[in-house]
Motif scaffolding. Structure first.
Motif, short mmCIF file in Angstrom:
data_model
loop_
_atom_site.label_atom_id
_atom_site.label_comp_id
_atom_site.label_asym_id
_atom_site.label_seq_id
_atom_site.Cartn_x
_atom_site.Cartn_y
_atom_site.Cartn_z
N VAL A 29 4.27 9.60 -10.13
CA VAL A 29 3.58 9.88 -11.40
C VAL A 29 3.02 11.29 -11.39
N ARG A 30 2.41 11.70 -10.27
CA ARG A 30 1.85 13.05 -10.16
C ARG A 30 2.94 14.11 -10.27
N ARG A 31 4.08 13.88 -9.58
CA ARG A 31 5.19 14.84 -9.65
C ARG A 31 5.77 14.91 -11.05
N ARG A 32 5.89 13.76 -11.72
CA ARG A 32 6.43 13.74 -13.08
C ARG A 32 5.50 14.48 -14.04
N ARG A 33 4.21 14.28 -13.90
CA ARG A 33 3.23 14.97 -14.75
C ARG A 33 3.31 16.48 -14.54
N GLN A 34 3.42 16.90 -13.29
CA GLN A 34 3.53 18.32 -12.99
C GLN A 34 4.82 18.90 -13.55
N TYR A 35 5.91 18.15 -13.44
CA TYR A 35 7.20 18.59 -13.98
C TYR A 35 7.10 18.79 -15.49
N LYS B 13 0.84 -1.20 0.00
CA LYS B 13 0.00 0.00 0.00
C LYS B 13 0.87 1.26 0.00
N ILE B 14 1.91 1.28 0.83
CA ILE B 14 2.83 2.42 0.88
C ILE B 14 3.54 2.57 -0.46
N ARG B 15 3.99 1.46 -1.00
CA ARG B 15 4.72 1.48 -2.28
C ARG B 15 3.84 2.01 -3.40
N GLU B 16 2.60 1.57 -3.45
CA GLU B 16 1.68 2.04 -4.49
C GLU B 16 1.42 3.54 -4.34
N GLY B 17 1.27 4.00 -3.11
CA GLY B 17 1.09 5.43 -2.87
C GLY B 17 2.29 6.24 -3.33
#
Length: 118
Positions: A72-78, A62-66
């Motif tokens: 992914v969110r940070r990469r998209r924002q970058y 669960k931690i790993r998936e989070g």
């Protein structure tokens, strides 16, 4: 009194502190988002030991998936920010103004006036 490994309390104090002190801190650091390499540098314990301990956690997946979703969110924002920066840079260099349209027209007229049509 003789203590065997089986009857030893879970949090027995030794010369180096609590028996599970590095494990507890490693879990805390991992939950806070630190990478295993960073945890290794902070605790002085090998990456292999830290990784093996963390994989044994009940909520590891669960931690790993989070963490993956956050990456992914940070990469998209970058990527979004980078594209905006490129657009701003390009808009100043390749901005379409009346001057650029006039220049394009002049170049097209010069090119067409040199061609010979049969």
């Amino acid at each position: 009194m003789v203590c065997s490994a089986l009857t030893m309390p879970e949090r027995m104090w030794t010369k180096m502190g609590s028996k599970n002190s590095w494990q507890d801190r490693a879990e805390e650091y991992y939950r806070d988002g630190l990478m295993i390499v960073d945890i290794e540098a902070l605790l002085g314990v090998s990456r292999k030991s830290i990784s093996a301990h963390l994989r044994g956690l009940p909520d590891y997946e669960k931690i790993r998936e989070g963490r993956k979703q956050e990456a992914v969110r940070r990469r998209r924002q970058y990527k979004t920010d980078k594209q905006r920066a490129y657009r701003l840079k390009d808009s100043t260099i390749y901005a379409v103004t009346s001057e650029t349209v006039r220049r394009e027209h002049e170049l097209a007229v010069m090119e067409l006036s040199r061609e010979k049509y049969h």
